[in-house]
Design an enzyme around this catalytic site. Structure first.
Site, PDB file in Angstrom:
ATOM      1  N   TYR A   1     116.182 110.935   5.675  1.00 40.75           N
ATOM      2  CA  TYR A   1     117.489 111.170   5.042  1.00 40.75           C
ATOM      3  C   TYR A   1     117.351 111.264   3.516  1.00 40.75           C
ATOM      4  CZ  TYR A   1     122.533 110.192   4.233  1.00 40.75           C
ATOM      5  OH  TYR A   1     123.851 110.231   3.843  1.00 40.75           O
TER       6      TYR A   1
ATOM      7  N   LYS B   1     118.379 114.469   1.336  1.00 40.95           N
ATOM      8  CA  LYS B   1     119.419 114.390   0.306  1.00 40.95           C
ATOM      9  C   LYS B   1     118.868 114.725  -1.086  1.00 40.95           C
ATOM     10  CE  LYS B   1     123.118 113.380   2.694  1.00 40.95           C
ATOM     11  NZ  LYS B   1     124.054 114.473   2.990  1.00 40.95           N
TER      12      LYS B   1
HETATM   13  N1  NAD Z   1     129.224 107.197   4.474  1.00 39.89           N
HETATM   14  C1  NAD Z   1     128.414 107.056   3.472  1.00 39.89           C
HETATM   15  O1  NAD Z   1     128.237 105.923   2.954  1.00 39.89           O
HETATM   16  C2  NAD Z   1     127.693 108.239   2.877  1.00 39.89           C
HETATM   17  C3  NAD Z   1     126.962 108.030   1.708  1.00 39.89           C
HETATM   18  C4  NAD Z   1     126.293 109.098   1.127  1.00 39.89           C
HETATM   19  C5  NAD Z   1     126.364 110.351   1.713  1.00 39.89           C
HETATM   20  N2  NAD Z   1     127.079 110.526   2.850  1.00 39.89           N
HETATM   21  C6  NAD Z   1     127.107 111.884   3.406  1.00 39.89           C
HETATM   22  O2  NAD Z   1     128.447 112.319   3.514  1.00 39.89           O
HETATM   23  C7  NAD Z   1     128.560 113.263   4.590  1.00 39.89           C
HETATM   24  C8  NAD Z   1     129.667 112.816   5.517  1.00 39.89           C
HETATM   25  O3  NAD Z   1     129.313 111.569   6.097  1.00 39.89           O
HETATM   26  P1  NAD Z   1     130.345 110.546   6.775  1.00 39.89           P
HETATM   27  O4  NAD Z   1     130.031 109.213   6.262  1.00 39.89           O
HETATM   28  O5  NAD Z   1     131.707 111.080   6.695  1.00 39.89           O
HETATM   29  O6  NAD Z   1     129.789 110.603   8.283  1.00 39.89           O
HETATM   30  P2  NAD Z   1     130.470 110.953   9.672  1.00 39.89           P
HETATM   31  O7  NAD Z   1     129.421 110.719  10.700  1.00 39.89           O
HETATM   32  O8  NAD Z   1     131.775 110.226   9.807  1.00 39.89           O
HETATM   33  O9  NAD Z   1     130.794 112.515   9.536  1.00 39.89           O
HETATM   34  C9  NAD Z   1     129.817 113.501   9.638  1.00 39.89           C
HETATM   35  C10 NAD Z   1     130.419 114.670  10.374  1.00 39.89           C
HETATM   36  O10 NAD Z   1     129.430 115.714  10.463  1.00 39.89           O
HETATM   37  C11 NAD Z   1     129.487 116.239  11.775  1.00 39.89           C
HETATM   38  N3  NAD Z   1     128.217 116.860  12.145  1.00 39.89           N
HETATM   39  C12 NAD Z   1     127.040 116.245  12.424  1.00 39.89           C
HETATM   40  N4  NAD Z   1     126.111 117.148  12.762  1.00 39.89           N
HETATM   41  C13 NAD Z   1     126.697 118.366  12.706  1.00 39.89           C
HETATM   42  C14 NAD Z   1     126.239 119.684  12.958  1.00 39.89           C
HETATM   43  N5  NAD Z   1     124.984 119.911  13.361  1.00 39.89           N
HETATM   44  N6  NAD Z   1     127.108 120.710  12.784  1.00 39.89           N
HETATM   45  C15 NAD Z   1     128.393 120.481  12.399  1.00 39.89           C
HETATM   46  N7  NAD Z   1     128.872 119.236  12.161  1.00 39.89           N
HETATM   47  C16 NAD Z   1     128.041 118.205  12.314  1.00 39.89           C
HETATM   48  C17 NAD Z   1     129.795 115.039  12.652  1.00 39.89           C
HETATM   49  O11 NAD Z   1     130.258 115.400  13.943  1.00 39.89           O
HETATM   50  C18 NAD Z   1     130.828 114.317  11.816  1.00 39.89           C
HETATM   51  O12 NAD Z   1     132.133 114.774  12.080  1.00 39.89           O
HETATM   52  C19 NAD Z   1     127.186 113.330   5.232  1.00 39.89           C
HETATM   53  O13 NAD Z   1     126.462 114.424   4.706  1.00 39.89           O
HETATM   54  C20 NAD Z   1     126.546 112.036   4.797  1.00 39.89           C
HETATM   55  O14 NAD Z   1     125.140 112.122   4.815  1.00 39.89           O
HETATM   56  C21 NAD Z   1     127.737 109.502   3.457  1.00 39.89           C
END
Ligand code: NAD
Length: 254
Positions: A155, A159
């Site tokens: 990851y 990123k």
């Molecule tokens: N939550 C955190 O603390 C955090 C921190 C840094 C970065 N992020 C990033 O933010 C983004 C959103 O994360 P989140 O926390 O809302 O997670 P989440 O799991 O709630 O949402 C991610 C969404 O992406 C969708 N998804 C996954 N694989 C997919 C694919 N192949 N095609 C289409 N859709 C797909 C999932 O179904 C889900 O709806 C991600 O890129 C994550 O890496 C999250």
């Protein structure tokens, strides 16, 4: 008063829940027509119903970002319905955390594919509409994990890779009125961080508390915090902000 995203179409990947949904909502509240793709069909149906009830112009399509043809078809359909494709948010993401010695090929490939190939696919499909229209805003969702994080060799690499991708898009597409920037969230309360809690075997409340203890702002992040930063980059007036990475983490680290 007209919204800041009036007459704009935004395309948000992984926007059926969590951060992506928060971003889609904020752009819609600003007047954007919003297209959402996701692999989670149940959540997609829910977000579509919710957004329609709120009076937003929304188009939801089940599509996997890893599959170029699915992304391209959904984007073409969004363009057909709404007449333009102005804002792309590459938000879809997954985690497959494991210490290096336990990390499998599948853990590695899945994370690289969804974050990197997925963003490449969507940017490649979007750029042709944006270049033609001499306007575009591409926002990639990176992470503080890009700076390194235990159990996340895959990851963190993806990123960090997204940041290089962002800067390269900024260089290549700038002359067409297109900007590319990245938002790098810290700890945000979503299903993804709930998954992390269950993987390490602690309650979500304990994970939130442990995270907040290290955050100078004294609280955890919410999807709206990331949506606010995305909206800044997506704004027409941010045209001279290009190739930047904005850490949104309640402090300079984590
Ligand atoms: N939550 C955190 O603390 C955090 C921190 C840094 C970065 N992020 C990033 O933010 C983004 C959103 O994360 P989140 O926390 O809302 O997670 P989440 O799991 O709630 O949402 C991610 C969404 O992406 C969708 N998804 C996954 N694989 C997919 C694919 N192949 N095609 C289409 N859709 C797909 C999932 O179904 C889900 O709806 C991600 O890129 C994550 O890496 C999250």
């Amino acid at each position: 008063m007209t919204g800041r995203f009036e007459n704009r179409t935004a395309f948000v990947t992984g926007g059926s829940r969590g951060i992506g949904k928060g971003i889609a909502r904020q752009l819609a509240e600003g007047g954007a027509k919003v297209a959402i793709i996701d692999v989670n069909e149940e959540a997609l149906q829910e977000v579509e119903a919710e957004f329609k009830e709120d009076g937003f112009d929304v188009f939801c399509q089940s599509a996997d970002v890893v599959d170029y043809e699915q992304v391209e078809a959904a984007m073409q359909e969004a363009h057909n319905r709404f007449g333009s494709l102005d804002i792309l948010v590459n938000n879809a993401g997954v985690i497959r955390d494991n210490m290096l010695f336990k990390m499998t090929d599948s853990d590695w490939d899945t994370v690289m594919n969804v974050h990197l190939k997925g963003s490449f696919n969507a940017a490649r499909a979007a750029q042709r509409f944006m270049v033609e229209n001499k306007y575009g805003r591409i926002i990639n969702i990176s992470s503080t994990s890009a700076l390194g994080n235990r159990g996340q060799a895959n990851y963190a690499t993806a990123k960090a890779g997204l940041q290089g991708f962002t800067k390269t898009l900024a260089i290549e597409l700038g002359k067409f009125g297109i900007t590319a920037n990245a938002v790098a969230p810290g700890f945000i309360e979503t299903e993804m961080t709930k998954e992390t809690a269950s993987r390490i075997g602690i309650s979500f409340e304990d994970l939130v508390k442990a995270s907040v203890d290290k955050i100078p702002a004294g609280r955890s992040g919410k999807p709206e915090d990331i949506a606010n930063a995305v909206a800044f980059f997506a704004d027409e007036h941010s045209s001279f902000v290009n190739g930047q990475v904005l850490y949104v983490a309640g402090g300079p680290k984590n």
